[in-house]
Design a protein around this motif. Sequence first.
Motif, PDB file in Angstrom:
ATOM      1  N   LEU A   4      34.538 122.518  19.777  1.00 23.79           N
ATOM      2  CA  LEU A   4      34.869 123.233  20.745  1.00 23.79           C
ATOM      3  C   LEU A   4      35.778 122.690  21.258  1.00 23.79           C
ATOM      4  CD1 LEU A   4      31.933 125.138  21.318  1.00 23.79           C
ATOM      5  CD2 LEU A   4      33.400 125.470  18.944  1.00 23.79           C
ATOM      6  N   ALA A   5      36.864 123.299  22.043  1.00 22.79           N
ATOM      7  CA  ALA A   5      38.124 121.736  22.759  1.00 22.79           C
ATOM      8  C   ALA A   5      38.056 123.008  23.760  1.00 22.79           C
ATOM      9  CB  ALA A   5      39.585 121.821  21.990  1.00 22.79           C
ATOM     10  N   GLN A   6      38.312 123.186  25.294  1.00 20.37           N
ATOM     11  CA  GLN A   6      38.312 124.124  26.669  1.00 20.37           C
ATOM     12  C   GLN A   6      39.615 122.688  27.472  1.00 20.37           C
ATOM     13  OE1 GLN A   6      33.635 123.865  26.888  1.00 20.37           O
ATOM     14  NE2 GLN A   6      35.117 124.946  28.847  1.00 20.37           N
ATOM     15  N   PRO A   7      40.502 123.300  27.944  1.00 23.81           N
ATOM     16  CA  PRO A   7      41.085 123.009  29.221  1.00 23.81           C
ATOM     17  C   PRO A   7      40.008 122.830  29.879  1.00 23.81           C
ATOM     18  CG  PRO A   7      41.065 125.457  29.449  1.00 23.81           C
ATOM     19  CD  PRO A   7      39.877 126.186  28.652  1.00 23.81           C
ATOM     20  N   ALA A   8      40.252 121.066  29.704  1.00 24.14           N
ATOM     21  CA  ALA A   8      40.048 120.265  31.282  1.00 24.14           C
ATOM     22  C   ALA A   8      39.653 120.839  32.739  1.00 24.14           C
ATOM     23  CB  ALA A   8      40.537 118.763  31.462  1.00 24.14           C
ATOM     24  N   SER A   9      40.905 121.614  33.162  1.00 24.29           N
ATOM     25  CA  SER A   9      40.606 122.095  34.188  1.00 24.29           C
ATOM     26  C   SER A   9      42.013 123.355  34.725  1.00 24.29           C
ATOM     27  CB  SER A   9      41.715 121.139  35.354  1.00 24.29           C
ATOM     28  OG  SER A   9      42.363 120.987  34.612  1.00 24.29           O
ATOM     29  N   VAL A  10      41.265 124.651  35.127  1.00 19.72           N
ATOM     30  CA  VAL A  10      42.101 125.596  35.298  1.00 19.72           C
ATOM     31  C   VAL A  10      41.983 126.312  37.160  1.00 19.72           C
ATOM     32  CG1 VAL A  10      41.656 126.628  32.801  1.00 19.72           C
ATOM     33  CG2 VAL A  10      39.910 127.179  34.931  1.00 19.72           C
ATOM     34  N   SER A  11      42.546 126.950  37.440  1.00 17.34           N
ATOM     35  CA  SER A  11      42.508 127.203  38.092  1.00 17.34           C
ATOM     36  C   SER A  11      43.024 128.519  38.663  1.00 17.34           C
ATOM     37  CB  SER A  11      43.494 126.767  39.626  1.00 17.34           C
ATOM     38  OG  SER A  11      44.817 126.159  39.032  1.00 17.34           O
ATOM     39  N   GLY A  12      42.850 129.725  40.222  1.00 19.44           N
ATOM     40  CA  GLY A  12      43.355 130.311  40.456  1.00 19.44           C
ATOM     41  C   GLY A  12      43.305 130.907  42.133  1.00 19.44           C
ATOM     42  N   SER A  13      43.957 131.958  42.504  1.00 21.68           N
ATOM     43  CA  SER A  13      43.689 132.286  44.011  1.00 21.68           C
ATOM     44  C   SER A  13      42.590 133.039  43.805  1.00 21.68           C
ATOM     45  CB  SER A  13      44.756 132.601  44.748  1.00 21.68           C
ATOM     46  OG  SER A  13      45.953 131.122  44.747  1.00 21.68           O
ATOM     47  N   PRO A  14      41.752 133.424  45.003  1.00 21.33           N
ATOM     48  CA  PRO A  14      41.035 134.421  44.933  1.00 21.33           C
ATOM     49  C   PRO A  14      41.513 135.594  44.654  1.00 21.33           C
ATOM     50  CG  PRO A  14      41.132 132.864  46.827  1.00 21.33           C
ATOM     51  CD  PRO A  14      42.196 132.680  46.246  1.00 21.33           C
ATOM     52  N   GLY A  15      40.301 136.339  44.173  1.00 18.31           N
ATOM     53  CA  GLY A  15      40.640 138.038  43.990  1.00 18.31           C
ATOM     54  C   GLY A  15      41.584 138.412  42.436  1.00 18.31           C
ATOM     55  N   GLN A  16      41.959 136.470  42.054  1.00 14.04           N
ATOM     56  CA  GLN A  16      42.745 136.432  40.368  1.00 14.04           C
ATOM     57  C   GLN A  16      41.580 136.729  39.591  1.00 14.04           C
ATOM     58  OE1 GLN A  16      45.350 133.261  41.129  1.00 14.04           O
ATOM     59  NE2 GLN A  16      47.337 134.722  41.608  1.00 14.04           N
ATOM     60  N   SER A  17      42.344 136.767  38.513  1.00  8.98           N
ATOM     61  CA  SER A  17      41.679 136.687  37.017  1.00  8.98           C
ATOM     62  C   SER A  17      41.871 135.134  36.442  1.00  8.98           C
ATOM     63  CB  SER A  17      41.484 137.340  36.149  1.00  8.98           C
ATOM     64  OG  SER A  17      41.193 138.873  36.413  1.00  8.98           O
ATOM     65  N   VAL A  18      41.295 134.268  36.038  1.00  7.89           N
ATOM     66  CA  VAL A  18      41.236 133.125  35.025  1.00  7.89           C
ATOM     67  C   VAL A  18      40.070 133.907  33.762  1.00  7.89           C
ATOM     68  CG1 VAL A  18      41.960 131.737  37.307  1.00  7.89           C
ATOM     69  CG2 VAL A  18      39.618 132.094  36.297  1.00  7.89           C
ATOM     70  N   THR A  19      41.064 132.775  32.707  1.00  7.06           N
ATOM     71  CA  THR A  19      40.834 132.669  31.508  1.00  7.06           C
ATOM     72  C   THR A  19      40.506 131.395  31.278  1.00  7.06           C
ATOM     73  OG1 THR A  19      41.681 134.916  31.126  1.00  7.06           O
ATOM     74  CG2 THR A  19      40.407 133.726  28.899  1.00  7.06           C
TER      75      THR A  19
END
Lengths: 110, 121
Positions: A4-19
């Motif tokens: 199962l492959a996942q991105p190693a890192s993700v980021s977002g600002s407060p209030g935003q959405s991330v997937t």
Amino acid sequence: QSALAQPASVSGSPGQSVTISCTGTTNGIVNYRPISWYQQYPGKAPTLLIYEGSKRPSGVSNRFAASQSGNTASLTISGLQAEDEAEYFCCAYVETSLWVFGGGSKLTVL
Amino acid sequence: QAQLVQSGAELRGPGASVNISCKATGYDFTRNYIHWVRRAPGQGLEWMGTIDPSGAHESYAQKFRDRVSMTSDTITTTVYMELESLTSADMAVYFCARGGTNFYSNWFDSWGQGTLVIVSS
């Protein structure tokens, strides 16, 4: 290499959405297999966020939502908060390997 | 509610074995599978195996099949995981986790606090 492959890192600002995506590296590994998702803070045990593909245990915020389509599962965190900064893992049952985890995705809240 | 409490940190030399306990309370012990998952430094979560606490069934990841064993004691509601022939690659935090009542259930809804295993001469 995880099945199962996942991105190693993700980021977002407060209030935003991330997937966060979780893609089967073997064809069909995710199809029809209910994925579970876990949140883990450093030095702590993981906690269950999502089971059976999209269900939330009681106590888990409805800001966490998940779906599956084809060979990819996705976890979406809406209304990002500082406390969401953690590592996230998907997990699937696979006949050949029994249970496998994705490599994990570190979420940074900017 | 379900609670899993694990034994404390262990220091072992290369080639030794380690036995970690996981005491379950707050639910019917024999109904749910118990799984073992580890996390080595810089690595992700790794599933090791599962046991039906009634003693009927264990299944192990192929990687560990020849050196891991999982047992349960229904009197003390405790599950044990023994890992033999330790190497530095086995240095990790080991977790027990409660699974579903069905073998194929893909969720771990309650976790132990983790047991650190250090392998060093």
